[in-house]
Design a protein around this motif. Structure first.
Motif, PDB file in Angstrom:
ATOM      1  N   LYS A 133       0.852  -1.183   0.000  1.00 49.51           N
ATOM      2  CA  LYS A 133       0.000   0.000   0.000  1.00 49.51           C
ATOM      3  C   LYS A 133       0.891   1.238   0.000  1.00 49.51           C
ATOM      4  O   LYS A 133       2.105   1.162   0.234  1.00 49.51           O
ATOM      5  N   GLN A 192      -3.171   5.453   2.647  1.00 49.76           N
ATOM      6  CA  GLN A 192      -4.242   4.526   2.284  1.00 49.76           C
ATOM      7  C   GLN A 192      -4.742   3.772   3.519  1.00 49.76           C
ATOM      8  O   GLN A 192      -4.192   3.881   4.623  1.00 49.76           O
ATOM      9  N   GLN A 193      -5.807   3.010   3.288  1.00 51.10           N
ATOM     10  CA  GLN A 193      -6.402   2.205   4.338  1.00 51.10           C
ATOM     11  C   GLN A 193      -6.269   0.727   3.952  1.00 51.10           C
ATOM     12  O   GLN A 193      -6.228   0.400   2.764  1.00 51.10           O
ATOM     13  N   ARG A 245      -6.256   4.669  14.906  1.00 53.73           N
ATOM     14  CA  ARG A 245      -6.400   4.327  13.485  1.00 53.73           C
ATOM     15  C   ARG A 245      -6.245   2.817  13.249  1.00 53.73           C
ATOM     16  O   ARG A 245      -6.488   2.334  12.159  1.00 53.73           O
ATOM     17  N   THR A 248      -7.403  -3.514   5.103  1.00 56.94           N
ATOM     18  CA  THR A 248      -8.158  -4.463   5.931  1.00 56.94           C
ATOM     19  C   THR A 248      -7.523  -5.833   5.817  1.00 56.94           C
ATOM     20  O   THR A 248      -7.338  -6.349   4.714  1.00 56.94           O
ATOM     21  N   SER A 283      -8.046  -0.407  14.137  1.00 56.63           N
ATOM     22  CA  SER A 283      -9.329  -0.842  14.682  1.00 56.63           C
ATOM     23  C   SER A 283      -9.636  -2.249  14.201  1.00 56.63           C
ATOM     24  O   SER A 283      -8.988  -2.758  13.278  1.00 56.63           O
ATOM     25  N   ASN A 328      -8.305  -3.346  10.750  1.00 59.18           N
ATOM     26  CA  ASN A 328      -8.317  -2.210   9.836  1.00 59.18           C
ATOM     27  C   ASN A 328      -7.282  -1.189  10.289  1.00 59.18           C
ATOM     28  O   ASN A 328      -7.188  -0.883  11.476  1.00 59.18           O
ATOM     29  N   VAL A 329      -6.525  -0.687   9.320  1.00 60.36           N
ATOM     30  CA  VAL A 329      -5.572   0.366   9.632  1.00 60.36           C
ATOM     31  C   VAL A 329      -5.829   1.517   8.662  1.00 60.36           C
ATOM     32  O   VAL A 329      -5.785   1.331   7.443  1.00 60.36           O
ATOM     33  N   ASN A 330      -6.124   2.686   9.208  1.00 63.21           N
ATOM     34  CA  ASN A 330      -6.360   3.883   8.398  1.00 63.21           C
ATOM     35  C   ASN A 330      -5.103   4.749   8.336  1.00 63.21           C
ATOM     36  O   ASN A 330      -4.206   4.623   9.170  1.00 63.21           O
ATOM     37  N   ALA A 331      -5.080   5.621   7.333  1.00 68.19           N
ATOM     38  CA  ALA A 331      -3.992   6.600   7.209  1.00 68.19           C
ATOM     39  C   ALA A 331      -2.635   5.937   7.400  1.00 68.19           C
ATOM     40  O   ALA A 331      -1.857   6.301   8.289  1.00 68.19           O
TER      41      ALA A 331
END
Lengths: 115, 112
Positions: free
Chosen positions: A13, A17-18, A63, A20, A65, A77-80
């Motif tokens: 990535k 980006q995010q 970030r 899952t 979760s 899930n990992v954001n940013a």
């Protein structure tokens, strides 16, 4: 083979980006824990899910979760995304009885590379 | 904060040698200490030691918990090339859910 499966096996990535990641626990197990293992280090505890609720969290920002589903499978899930999020993400399942858990069995992990 | 330190960081031996890996820990409300072997990705469970079970043995592998010294050793006798791996030590505390605190691991290479 522990019976714990994870997908995908690896992915790439870019920053911001995010992502899952998915985990299917071993048959009969009701608790899932997620760990981050950076290169050359031991795994670090992210969080644990028991009966679809977060039940313990390590020193990771919001970030990161997760979710646990009725069949006890789980998502991380990992954001940013940041460059330092590049690591092997391990899922471990175990059986909890009255909140007392047994030995954890690990899946093969997802190798995440953030560019 | 709970802490686990493993030594040595890495080790190279020849087949047939005996090795001893070390793990020391600082943990509040110690519950158990676990050893895992990590060859490629998934750590595989070896032993769990608790206050009521301080010594475990399986084939050529054995482990002892020293509650006084807050440490554990993992012994491997008659090493084989298939023992080459990273060996991880982890501790678990009461009132910490299922959280394992891992050490940094010892990388063992067994040469033929």
């Amino acid at each position: 083979e522990t019976g714990v499966t994870q997908s995908p096996t690896h992915l790439i990535k870019t920053r911001g980006q995010q992502v899952t990641l998915r985990c299917s626990s071993q048959s009969g197990h009701n608790t899932v824990s997620w760990y981050q293992q950076a290169l050359g280090q031991g795994p670090q505890f992210i969080f644990q899910y028991y009966r679809e609720e977060e039940n313990g969290r390590g020193n990771f920002p919001p970030r990161f979760s997760g979710l646990q589903f009725p069949n006890y499978s789980s998502e991380l899930n990992v954001n940013a995304l940041e460059l330092d999020d590049s690591a092997l993400y391990l899922c471990a399942s175990s059986l909890a009885v009255a909140r007392s858990t047994d030995t954890q069995y690990f899946g093969p992990g997802t190798r995440l590379t953030v560019l | 904060e709970d802490k686990v330190v493993q030594s040595p960081l890495s080790l190279v031996v020849h087949e047939g040698d005996t090795v001893t890996l070390n793990c020391s820990y600082e943990v509040t409300n110690f519950r158990s200490l676990l050893w895992y072997k990590q060859e490629k990705k998934a750590p595989t469970f070896l032993f769990m030691l608790t206050s009521s079970g301080i010594e475990k043995k399986s084939g050529r592998l054995s482990s002892i918990l020293d509650k006084k010294e807050l440490s554990s050793i993992l012994n491997i006798t008659a090493t084989q090339t298939g023992d080459s791996a990273i060996y991880l030590c982890a501790v678990r505390a009461y009132n910490a859910g299922n959280m394992l605190t891992f050490g940094g691991g010892t990388r063992l290479m067994v040469k033929p």
